[in-house]
Write a protein that holds these residues in place. Sequence first.
Motif, PDB file in Angstrom:
ATOM      1  N   ALA A  29       0.834  -1.210   0.000  1.00 48.37           N
ATOM      2  CA  ALA A  29       0.000   0.000   0.000  1.00 48.37           C
ATOM      3  C   ALA A  29       0.867   1.259   0.000  1.00 48.37           C
ATOM      4  CB  ALA A  29      -0.934  -0.007   1.203  1.00 48.37           C
ATOM      5  N   ASN A  30       1.898   1.272   0.819  1.00 46.82           N
ATOM      6  CA  ASN A  30       2.799   2.432   0.849  1.00 46.82           C
ATOM      7  C   ASN A  30       3.464   2.656  -0.501  1.00 46.82           C
ATOM      8  OD1 ASN A  30       2.310   3.200   3.495  1.00 46.82           O
ATOM      9  ND2 ASN A  30       3.849   1.808   4.300  1.00 46.82           N
ATOM     10  N   ALA A  31       3.818   1.571  -1.165  1.00 42.05           N
ATOM     11  CA  ALA A  31       4.440   1.681  -2.490  1.00 42.05           C
ATOM     12  C   ALA A  31       3.439   2.191  -3.521  1.00 42.05           C
ATOM     13  CB  ALA A  31       5.005   0.324  -2.916  1.00 42.05           C
ATOM     14  N   LEU A  32       2.186   1.743  -3.417  1.00 48.14           N
ATOM     15  CA  LEU A  32       1.159   2.175  -4.374  1.00 48.14           C
ATOM     16  C   LEU A  32       0.908   3.680  -4.324  1.00 48.14           C
ATOM     17  CD1 LEU A  32      -1.603  -0.583  -4.155  1.00 48.14           C
ATOM     18  CD2 LEU A  32      -0.098  -0.083  -6.078  1.00 48.14           C
ATOM     19  N   LYS A  33       1.150   4.276  -3.189  1.00 48.77           N
ATOM     20  CA  LYS A  33       0.918   5.714  -3.043  1.00 48.77           C
ATOM     21  C   LYS A  33       1.838   6.532  -3.950  1.00 48.77           C
ATOM     22  CE  LYS A  33      -0.696   5.380   1.711  1.00 48.77           C
ATOM     23  NZ  LYS A  33      -0.362   5.660   3.119  1.00 48.77           N
ATOM     24  N   VAL A  34       3.012   5.981  -4.271  1.00 47.19           N
ATOM     25  CA  VAL A  34       3.978   6.740  -5.074  1.00 47.19           C
ATOM     26  C   VAL A  34       4.294   6.107  -6.426  1.00 47.19           C
ATOM     27  CG1 VAL A  34       5.033   7.806  -3.061  1.00 47.19           C
ATOM     28  CG2 VAL A  34       5.947   5.648  -3.911  1.00 47.19           C
ATOM     29  N   ASN A  35       3.908   4.857  -6.620  1.00 47.49           N
ATOM     30  CA  ASN A  35       4.204   4.176  -7.876  1.00 47.49           C
ATOM     31  C   ASN A  35       3.456   4.815  -9.039  1.00 47.49           C
ATOM     32  OD1 ASN A  35       3.359   1.966  -9.964  1.00 47.49           O
ATOM     33  ND2 ASN A  35       5.268   1.265  -9.057  1.00 47.49           N
ATOM     34  N   LYS A  36       4.155   4.967 -10.171  1.00 47.20           N
ATOM     35  CA  LYS A  36       3.569   5.625 -11.341  1.00 47.20           C
ATOM     36  C   LYS A  36       3.442   4.719 -12.566  1.00 47.20           C
ATOM     37  CE  LYS A  36       3.493   9.693  -9.346  1.00 47.20           C
ATOM     38  NZ  LYS A  36       2.348   9.976  -8.553  1.00 47.20           N
ATOM     39  N   THR A  37       3.765   3.423 -12.434  1.00 44.22           N
ATOM     40  CA  THR A  37       3.741   2.551 -13.605  1.00 44.22           C
ATOM     41  C   THR A  37       2.843   1.329 -13.476  1.00 44.22           C
ATOM     42  OG1 THR A  37       5.677   1.337 -12.833  1.00 44.22           O
ATOM     43  CG2 THR A  37       6.075   3.198 -14.317  1.00 44.22           C
ATOM     44  N   LEU A  38       2.580   0.858 -12.270  1.00 43.85           N
ATOM     45  CA  LEU A  38       1.809  -0.361 -12.082  1.00 43.85           C
ATOM     46  C   LEU A  38       0.355  -0.147 -12.482  1.00 43.85           C
ATOM     47  CD1 LEU A  38       2.600  -3.173 -10.976  1.00 43.85           C
ATOM     48  CD2 LEU A  38       1.540  -2.491  -8.830  1.00 43.85           C
ATOM     49  N   THR A  39      -0.150  -1.006 -13.358  1.00 42.71           N
ATOM     50  CA  THR A  39      -1.547  -0.911 -13.784  1.00 42.71           C
ATOM     51  C   THR A  39      -2.386  -2.092 -13.296  1.00 42.71           C
ATOM     52  OG1 THR A  39      -1.071  -1.985 -15.905  1.00 42.71           O
ATOM     53  CG2 THR A  39      -1.001   0.438 -15.848  1.00 42.71           C
ATOM     54  N   LYS A  40      -1.747  -3.237 -13.037  1.00 41.42           N
ATOM     55  CA  LYS A  40      -2.483  -4.424 -12.582  1.00 41.42           C
ATOM     56  C   LYS A  40      -1.788  -5.017 -11.359  1.00 41.42           C
ATOM     57  CE  LYS A  40      -4.209  -5.639 -17.138  1.00 41.42           C
ATOM     58  NZ  LYS A  40      -4.310  -6.675 -18.173  1.00 41.42           N
ATOM     59  N   LEU A  41      -2.583  -5.267 -10.328  1.00 45.77           N
ATOM     60  CA  LEU A  41      -2.061  -5.852  -9.095  1.00 45.77           C
ATOM     61  C   LEU A  41      -2.974  -6.975  -8.647  1.00 45.77           C
ATOM     62  CD1 LEU A  41      -0.085  -5.845  -6.695  1.00 45.77           C
ATOM     63  CD2 LEU A  41      -1.539  -4.089  -5.635  1.00 45.77           C
ATOM     64  N   ASN A  42      -2.397  -8.144  -8.409  1.00 47.85           N
ATOM     65  CA  ASN A  42      -3.137  -9.317  -7.948  1.00 47.85           C
ATOM     66  C   ASN A  42      -2.633  -9.678  -6.550  1.00 47.85           C
ATOM     67  OD1 ASN A  42      -3.861 -12.000  -7.341  1.00 47.85           O
ATOM     68  ND2 ASN A  42      -4.125 -12.491  -9.491  1.00 47.85           N
ATOM     69  N   LEU A  43      -3.500  -9.515  -5.559  1.00 46.24           N
ATOM     70  CA  LEU A  43      -3.175  -9.865  -4.180  1.00 46.24           C
ATOM     71  C   LEU A  43      -4.061 -11.000  -3.672  1.00 46.24           C
ATOM     72  CD1 LEU A  43      -2.736  -6.302  -2.632  1.00 46.24           C
ATOM     73  CD2 LEU A  43      -0.950  -7.916  -3.271  1.00 46.24           C
ATOM     74  N   ASP A  44      -4.558 -11.826  -4.570  1.00 38.41           N
ATOM     75  CA  ASP A  44      -5.462 -12.914  -4.206  1.00 38.41           C
ATOM     76  C   ASP A  44      -4.864 -13.851  -3.167  1.00 38.41           C
ATOM     77  OD1 ASP A  44      -7.171 -11.921  -6.117  1.00 38.41           O
ATOM     78  OD2 ASP A  44      -6.693 -13.444  -7.609  1.00 38.41           O
ATOM     79  N   GLN A  45      -5.739 -14.331  -2.298  1.00 34.26           N
ATOM     80  CA  GLN A  45      -5.442 -15.387  -1.332  1.00 34.26           C
ATOM     81  C   GLN A  45      -4.230 -15.091  -0.450  1.00 34.26           C
ATOM     82  OE1 GLN A  45      -5.526 -18.819  -4.073  1.00 34.26           O
ATOM     83  NE2 GLN A  45      -7.319 -19.465  -2.910  1.00 34.26           N
ATOM     84  N   ASN A  46      -4.197 -13.898   0.087  1.00 35.45           N
ATOM     85  CA  ASN A  46      -3.125 -13.547   1.014  1.00 35.45           C
ATOM     86  C   ASN A  46      -3.629 -13.283   2.425  1.00 35.45           C
ATOM     87  OD1 ASN A  46      -0.386 -13.423  -0.296  1.00 35.45           O
ATOM     88  ND2 ASN A  46      -1.600 -12.330  -1.809  1.00 35.45           N
ATOM     89  N   LEU A  47      -4.940 -13.375   2.632  1.00 34.11           N
ATOM     90  CA  LEU A  47      -5.548 -13.242   3.952  1.00 34.11           C
ATOM     91  C   LEU A  47      -5.061 -11.998   4.690  1.00 34.11           C
ATOM     92  CD1 LEU A  47      -5.318 -17.003   5.004  1.00 34.11           C
ATOM     93  CD2 LEU A  47      -7.220 -15.835   3.913  1.00 34.11           C
ATOM     94  N   ILE A  48      -5.127 -10.865   4.024  1.00 32.05           N
ATOM     95  CA  ILE A  48      -4.552  -9.643   4.587  1.00 32.05           C
ATOM     96  C   ILE A  48      -5.424  -9.000   5.668  1.00 32.05           C
ATOM     97  CG2 ILE A  48      -3.248  -9.189   2.499  1.00 32.05           C
ATOM     98  CD1 ILE A  48      -5.274  -6.935   1.936  1.00 32.05           C
ATOM     99  N   GLY A  49      -6.736  -9.202   5.617  1.00 39.78           N
ATOM    100  CA  GLY A  49      -7.619  -8.696   6.658  1.00 39.78           C
ATOM    101  C   GLY A  49      -8.045  -7.252   6.499  1.00 39.78           C
ATOM    102  N   GLU A  50      -8.842  -6.806   7.475  1.00 38.28           N
ATOM    103  CA  GLU A  50      -9.489  -5.503   7.448  1.00 38.28           C
ATOM    104  C   GLU A  50      -8.509  -4.326   7.497  1.00 38.28           C
ATOM    105  OE1 GLU A  50     -12.815  -6.252   6.577  1.00 38.28           O
ATOM    106  OE2 GLU A  50     -13.515  -4.997   8.208  1.00 38.28           O
ATOM    107  N   GLU A  51      -7.584  -4.367   8.424  1.00 37.34           N
ATOM    108  CA  GLU A  51      -6.668  -3.235   8.603  1.00 37.34           C
ATOM    109  C   GLU A  51      -5.825  -2.991   7.355  1.00 37.34           C
ATOM    110  OE1 GLU A  51      -2.996  -1.866  11.477  1.00 37.34           O
ATOM    111  OE2 GLU A  51      -4.357  -3.415  12.209  1.00 37.34           O
ATOM    112  N   ALA A  52      -5.307  -4.048   6.777  1.00 36.56           N
ATOM    113  CA  ALA A  52      -4.501  -3.903   5.564  1.00 36.56           C
ATOM    114  C   ALA A  52      -5.365  -3.482   4.375  1.00 36.56           C
ATOM    115  CB  ALA A  52      -3.757  -5.195   5.262  1.00 36.56           C
ATOM    116  N   ALA A  53      -6.614  -3.936   4.337  1.00 36.60           N
ATOM    117  CA  ALA A  53      -7.533  -3.492   3.280  1.00 36.60           C
ATOM    118  C   ALA A  53      -7.727  -1.982   3.376  1.00 36.60           C
ATOM    119  CB  ALA A  53      -8.868  -4.210   3.397  1.00 36.60           C
TER     120      ALA A  53
END
Length: 119
Positions: A29-53
């Motif tokens: 999430a911290n990286a997404l705030k500044v990244n300028k090139t990523l267009t597709k991100l798949n975080l399936d099945q990582n059980l990240i939970g509410e806080e990380a969401a």
Amino acid sequence: ANALKKNEALSELTLHWNEIGADGAKEIANALKVNKTLTKLNLDQNLIGEEAAREIANALKKNETLTELTFYYNRIGPDGAKEIANALKVNKTLTKLNLAYNQIRKDGAKDIANALKEN
């Protein structure tokens, strides 16, 4: 995740089923705030939970390049869905979102649907 902050070429990242957990998702999430090139991100099945969401949702409010987020089976409940819905009201680049196999329930689905009316 630090490399993602400096990335100038990678447009797609798949971290499907890697047990990154909440801490790993927060770093992404911290990286997404500044990244300028990523267009597709798949975080399936990582059980990240509410806080990380919530952290990912906050990143979506700032990110201007991500068009596709696949986010299924991550133990996201109604509160996480509400945070994502709030991000959708602000984010104008995301065109595909997959929240399948989470526990967003009726309230979370309503929040997402209402956000899409404003998006």
